[in-house]
Design a protein around this motif. Sequence first.
Motif, PDB file in Angstrom:
ATOM      1  N   SER A   1      63.488  18.919  77.798  1.00 45.50           N
ATOM      2  CA  SER A   1      61.644  19.164  78.045  1.00 45.50           C
ATOM      3  C   SER A   1      61.503  20.495  77.717  1.00 45.50           C
ATOM      4  O   SER A   1      60.515  20.209  76.631  1.00 45.50           O
TER       5      SER A   1
ATOM      6  N   ILE B   1      58.627  20.973  73.986  1.00 44.28           N
ATOM      7  CA  ILE B   1      57.278  22.187  73.684  1.00 44.28           C
ATOM      8  C   ILE B   1      57.289  23.020  72.496  1.00 44.28           C
ATOM      9  O   ILE B   1      56.738  23.644  72.184  1.00 44.28           O
TER      10      ILE B   1
ATOM     11  N   ASN C   1      44.609  20.214  83.709  1.00 44.87           N
ATOM     12  CA  ASN C   1      45.639  20.689  82.984  1.00 44.87           C
ATOM     13  C   ASN C   1      46.928  21.675  84.449  1.00 44.87           C
ATOM     14  O   ASN C   1      48.121  21.342  83.906  1.00 44.87           O
ATOM     15  N   ILE C   2      46.455  22.687  84.421  1.00 41.68           N
ATOM     16  CA  ILE C   2      47.074  23.247  85.955  1.00 41.68           C
ATOM     17  C   ILE C   2      46.674  22.935  86.859  1.00 41.68           C
ATOM     18  O   ILE C   2      47.922  23.271  87.403  1.00 41.68           O
ATOM     19  N   SER C   3      46.440  21.723  86.922  1.00 42.58           N
ATOM     20  CA  SER C   3      46.503  20.933  88.449  1.00 42.58           C
ATOM     21  C   SER C   3      47.940  19.905  88.075  1.00 42.58           C
ATOM     22  O   SER C   3      48.749  20.082  89.095  1.00 42.58           O
ATOM     23  N   LEU C   4      47.839  19.577  86.610  1.00 48.45           N
ATOM     24  CA  LEU C   4      49.508  18.913  86.615  1.00 48.45           C
ATOM     25  C   LEU C   4      50.499  19.471  86.495  1.00 48.45           C
ATOM     26  O   LEU C   4      51.542  19.584  87.211  1.00 48.45           O
ATOM     27  N   VAL C   5      51.059  20.214  86.200  1.00 51.78           N
ATOM     28  CA  VAL C   5      51.817  21.684  86.390  1.00 51.78           C
ATOM     29  C   VAL C   5      51.780  21.880  88.217  1.00 51.78           C
ATOM     30  O   VAL C   5      53.280  22.266  88.509  1.00 51.78           O
ATOM     31  N   VAL C   6      50.833  22.558  89.046  1.00 51.29           N
ATOM     32  CA  VAL C   6      50.914  22.542  90.090  1.00 51.29           C
ATOM     33  C   VAL C   6      51.630  21.415  91.099  1.00 51.29           C
ATOM     34  O   VAL C   6      52.371  21.995  91.817  1.00 51.29           O
TER      35      VAL C   6
ATOM     36  N   ALA D   1      53.600  19.008  89.389  1.00 48.49           N
ATOM     37  CA  ALA D   1      54.844  18.332  89.239  1.00 48.49           C
ATOM     38  C   ALA D   1      56.005  20.127  89.993  1.00 48.49           C
ATOM     39  O   ALA D   1      56.705  19.891  90.350  1.00 48.49           O
ATOM     40  N   ILE D   2      55.243  21.195  90.252  1.00 46.28           N
ATOM     41  CA  ILE D   2      56.286  22.205  90.696  1.00 46.28           C
ATOM     42  C   ILE D   2      56.660  21.025  91.790  1.00 46.28           C
ATOM     43  O   ILE D   2      58.149  21.309  92.796  1.00 46.28           O
ATOM     44  N   TYR D   3      55.582  20.641  92.764  1.00 48.00           N
ATOM     45  CA  TYR D   3      55.419  20.362  94.604  1.00 48.00           C
ATOM     46  C   TYR D   3      56.100  19.259  93.667  1.00 48.00           C
ATOM     47  O   TYR D   3      57.132  18.627  95.193  1.00 48.00           O
TER      48      TYR D   3
ATOM     49  N   LEU E   1      50.906  31.129  94.658  1.00 51.02           N
ATOM     50  CA  LEU E   1      50.243  30.057  93.497  1.00 51.02           C
ATOM     51  C   LEU E   1      48.260  29.781  93.127  1.00 51.02           C
ATOM     52  O   LEU E   1      48.041  30.338  92.524  1.00 51.02           O
TER      53      LEU E   1
END
Length: 278
Positions: A8, A12, A112-117, A119-121, A162
């Motif tokens: 991963s 990046i 884009n930020i929602s995808l990260v959030v 992914a954490i959940y 968050l």
Amino acid sequence: MCAMLIGSFSNIILDYIFIFPLNMGIFGAIFAPGISPVISIFMMVPHWTKNKNSFHFVKTRICMKIVRWDLSLGFPSLIAQISSGIVMITFNAIILKLEGNTGIAAYGIIANISLVVVAIYTGIAQGAQPLISRFYGQGDRGQIQAVQRYAIFTIFALSGILYALIFVFAQPIAAIFNSECNAMLQEIAVTGLKLYFISALFVGYNIVLSTFFTSIERAFPAHILSILRGLVFVIPTAFLLSYLWKMTGVWLTYPATEILVALLGFVIYKNEYRKEKM
């Protein structure tokens, strides 16, 4: 775990190398995600070649009962992945009519930020899943409830942190993506960040709850939650709220949908809990 993490992070790093120093542009952005899984595979090759390895191909018959289980228990995840694309297309179409390309750019920041959030959940839910499944197989109801409580508590704590960070730092977060300093884009994005991520707490709860039902072989409640979150509630709500309150309605669609599903999910969970006790 090491192979997954290194693969991963290499994605990046290679993205940056291919796009900027090597000037490969969009091709570089596509090429890096293609290479990173190969790096993970090569890292695991030594394990596969050792005698201790118990992961190997065996000749076996196809058991349709197991195939049906796989399809049934995997269906909620399928719906979640497909619906995210459908919802994104729907939001883009609505926002394009309301605010044009500037609105689409603002939604791109939030998506884009929602995808990260999310992914954490999802990581928390997937971490709890094998533990819940194991204790379910052992018939240890107490441990199942304990793991579920830990997962939900972690979700609640993270959601509070968050949302507080997003609310307080909405201006600088939007500014990172607003290199042209477009005042209209900044305003739309900041408002969107503050309203859209009210959903944070409820999204995490719904993801954990859906995964919980899948882990204890309750496919039907997981199906219900996934379909309601992904298609049944969100799209009609988006059209209704955007008609009533324009962009404010668009940003409130996601919180409204997740709150409704969370309430319904809680009722289903309590109902399933009573059945188990009986």
